[in-house]
Design a protein around this motif. Structure first.
Motif, PDB file in Angstrom:
ATOM      1  N   ALA A 368       0.872  -1.297   0.038  1.00 30.94           N
ATOM      2  CA  ALA A 368       0.094  -0.016   0.020  1.00 30.94           C
ATOM      3  C   ALA A 368       0.912   1.249   0.033  1.00 30.94           C
ATOM      4  N   ALA A 369       2.052   1.359   0.769  1.00 29.75           N
ATOM      5  CA  ALA A 369       2.844   2.526   0.706  1.00 29.75           C
ATOM      6  C   ALA A 369       3.494   2.648  -0.457  1.00 29.75           C
ATOM      7  N   THR A 370       3.825   1.676  -1.189  1.00 34.03           N
ATOM      8  CA  THR A 370       4.545   1.572  -2.393  1.00 34.03           C
ATOM      9  C   THR A 370       3.454   2.062  -3.342  1.00 34.03           C
ATOM     10  N   ALA A 371       2.375   1.736  -3.342  1.00 31.67           N
ATOM     11  CA  ALA A 371       1.333   2.108  -4.291  1.00 31.67           C
ATOM     12  C   ALA A 371       1.007   3.734  -4.295  1.00 31.67           C
ATOM     13  N   VAL A 372       1.006   4.204  -3.017  1.00 27.35           N
ATOM     14  CA  VAL A 372       0.985   5.467  -2.915  1.00 27.35           C
ATOM     15  C   VAL A 372       2.294   6.300  -3.457  1.00 27.35           C
ATOM     16  N   ALA A 373       3.316   5.846  -3.302  1.00 27.14           N
ATOM     17  CA  ALA A 373       4.583   6.431  -3.799  1.00 27.14           C
ATOM     18  C   ALA A 373       4.706   6.546  -5.060  1.00 27.14           C
ATOM     19  N   ASP A 374       4.199   5.242  -5.917  1.00 24.62           N
ATOM     20  CA  ASP A 374       4.188   5.171  -7.263  1.00 24.62           C
ATOM     21  C   ASP A 374       2.963   5.972  -7.860  1.00 24.62           C
ATOM     22  N   ASP A 398      -5.752  -4.467 -11.096  1.00 19.50           N
ATOM     23  CA  ASP A 398      -5.182  -5.836 -10.792  1.00 19.50           C
ATOM     24  C   ASP A 398      -3.977  -6.209 -10.359  1.00 19.50           C
ATOM     25  N   ALA A 399      -3.170  -5.347 -10.905  1.00 21.52           N
ATOM     26  CA  ALA A 399      -1.526  -5.375 -10.012  1.00 21.52           C
ATOM     27  C   ALA A 399      -1.580  -5.026  -8.696  1.00 21.52           C
ATOM     28  N   VAL A 400      -2.316  -4.015  -8.631  1.00 24.41           N
ATOM     29  CA  VAL A 400      -2.167  -3.171  -7.242  1.00 24.41           C
ATOM     30  C   VAL A 400      -2.926  -4.269  -6.381  1.00 24.41           C
ATOM     31  N   ILE A 401      -3.972  -4.818  -6.703  1.00 26.01           N
ATOM     32  CA  ILE A 401      -4.650  -5.809  -5.891  1.00 26.01           C
ATOM     33  C   ILE A 401      -3.756  -7.145  -5.617  1.00 26.01           C
ATOM     34  N   ARG A 402      -3.188  -7.493  -6.711  1.00 25.96           N
ATOM     35  CA  ARG A 402      -2.262  -8.668  -6.520  1.00 25.96           C
ATOM     36  C   ARG A 402      -1.138  -8.466  -5.591  1.00 25.96           C
ATOM     37  N   ASP A 403      -0.491  -7.213  -5.480  1.00 29.37           N
ATOM     38  CA  ASP A 403       0.514  -7.042  -4.554  1.00 29.37           C
ATOM     39  C   ASP A 403       0.010  -6.832  -3.114  1.00 29.37           C
ATOM     40  N   LEU A 404      -1.051  -6.452  -2.972  1.00 26.74           N
ATOM     41  CA  LEU A 404      -1.909  -6.419  -1.647  1.00 26.74           C
ATOM     42  C   LEU A 404      -2.146  -7.708  -0.860  1.00 26.74           C
TER      43      LEU A 404
END
Length: 406
Positions: A368-374, A398-404
């Motif tokens: 989640a923190a990475t998603a914000v940074a990106d 889909d990629a964000v959810i997969r990482d979560l």
């Protein structure tokens, strides 16, 4: 309902649910989905559980379907033992529900009301293909208690409709929307599809502007998915049509979000925009928030208290089960706590409100923190304890959810 369900576990002949599932009734809203599996023709892109007249075989027909659906309503009441209801939402989907007479649709809705009760202000939706409704039909549906209609527009471009094997004429969905408003429907939605082979940016803009001009308070815009086994997939495989292009699909989504937002419709789920909170599809929100619902009809899926099951797919097999007084359920699965948590994350992340950070495990917190940074998630929402996607994040959901959830 597309594709084949998993193998699952056996269901008792009477459809009894685990005690722990029934004990959870009342903790969430409860809805009913009614699947009407009939179509005049099969669209080339569709792999839903639907049947034309020539595909039905013996033992199933439009004429007898309402009685069968009402039979399953009664079964649902017996299985749930009076602990479910009142029903907050009812959704008639398909297929083409409006191939049934208004009297049959009204009889099914009345049976649901008698068995469970309808909550004050219950949302009652019906999907309709534009060629199957007219002012008389729409007046009848509204009088029967339907409050919301979802019209399958797909496109305003004739060649795009032809590629999708849609049979209605351009302009007909917009006319139906006006008739629905005149009939007194509280909410009118139009469904669009983007990314069809041969569709240009101008075609898509024309579809969006035509849909908006019809004055709906809700629009759904779905990316075309080429499902194996469909006629469209076969045509692409033979080289008759080009495969959808991911970059163009992204451009189409951004164009939709821009035009719809300017027109006053706000996204609340990745593929759905509404004029205000009251115009949201509350039935779909049941699915997205892990509430309870019973699915009526062949191939319909249900969920109560962490137990999910699905009915036999063919209308003839469904008719045999219901006529014999047995559950039409083919199989079920009882979700573990981890599976339910994963689904909550997957679904909540697709919503504008986003996913509470507290739902995430340690790896998910890092993601989640990475998603914000990106730039894929909103920093203000993150500071408030939620993972909410930015516009760019929606394109890569889909990629964000997969990482979560990894």
């Amino acid at each position: 309902m597309a594709g084949q369900p998993p193998a699952g576990q056996p269901v008792p002949p009477g459809g009894a649910l685990p005690d722990e599932a029934v004990d959870q009734l009342g903790r969430h809203l409860f809805g009913i989905y009614v699947h009407v599996p009939f179509c005049l023709t099969r669209c080339g892109y569709c792999d839903f559980n639907t049947y034309t007249a020539t595909e039905l075989g013996s033992g199933a027909s439009r004429e007898t379907y309402a009685g069968l659906a009402i039979g399953e309503v009664g079964l649902a009441g017996r299985v749930l033992g009076g602990q479910a209801g009142p029903v907050s939402t009812v959704f008639f989907g398909g297929g083409t529900p409006t191939l049934l007479p208004v009297s049959d649709l009204a009889a099914i809705l009345d049976a649901i009301g008698q068995e469970f009760g309808l909550a004050d202000g219950a949302e009652v939706t019906i999907e309709a293909n534009p060629e199957t409704v007219d002012p008389r039909v729409l007046d009848g549906l509204r009088a029967a208690g339907f409050t919301r209609i979802s019209l399958g527009m797909q496109s305003a471009a004739p060649h795009v409709l032809a590629a999708l094997d849609r049979v209605h004429q351009p302009g007909r969905p917009e006319q139906c929307a006006a008739w629905a408003r005149a009939a007194g429907f509280e909410h009118v939605s139009l469904d669009l599809i983007y990314g069809t082979p041969g569709e240009t940016a101008a075609d898509w803009e024309r579809s969006l502007t035509s849909a908006l001009a019809a004055g709906p308070d809700h629009i759904s815009a779905y990316a075309l998915i080429v499902e194996e086994g469909t006629r469209l997939a076969a045509r692409i495989r033979r080289g008759e049509l080009a495969a959808p292009d991911d970059d163009k699909m992204a451009d189409r989504y951004l164009a939709a979000d821009e035009l719809l937002s300017k027109a006053g419709l706000t996204w609340y789920e990745i593929s759905n925009w509404a004029a205000d909170d009251s115009a949201r599809c509350r039935h779909n929100e049941l699915y997205w928030t892990g509430a309870d619902w019973w699915g009526i009809g062949p191939g319909a899926h249900s969920h109560v208290g962490g137990t999910r099951w699905w009915n036999v797919r063919h209308p003839s097999a469904y008719a045999q089960r219901i006529t014999a007084g047995d559950s039409p359920a083919q199989a079920r699965e009882i979700l573990t706590a981890d599976e339910r948590a994963m689904e909550r994350i997957m679904l909540a992340t697709r919503l504008a409100e986003g996913c509470p950070l507290a739902e995430l495990g340690p790896a998910g917190q890092v993601a989640a923190a990475t998603a914000v940074a990106d730039g894929l998630a909103d920093p203000v929402a993150y500071e408030a304890g939620r993972l909410a996607l930015t516009t760019r994040g929606r394109l890569l959901a889909d990629a964000v959810i997969r990482d979560l959830i990894d």
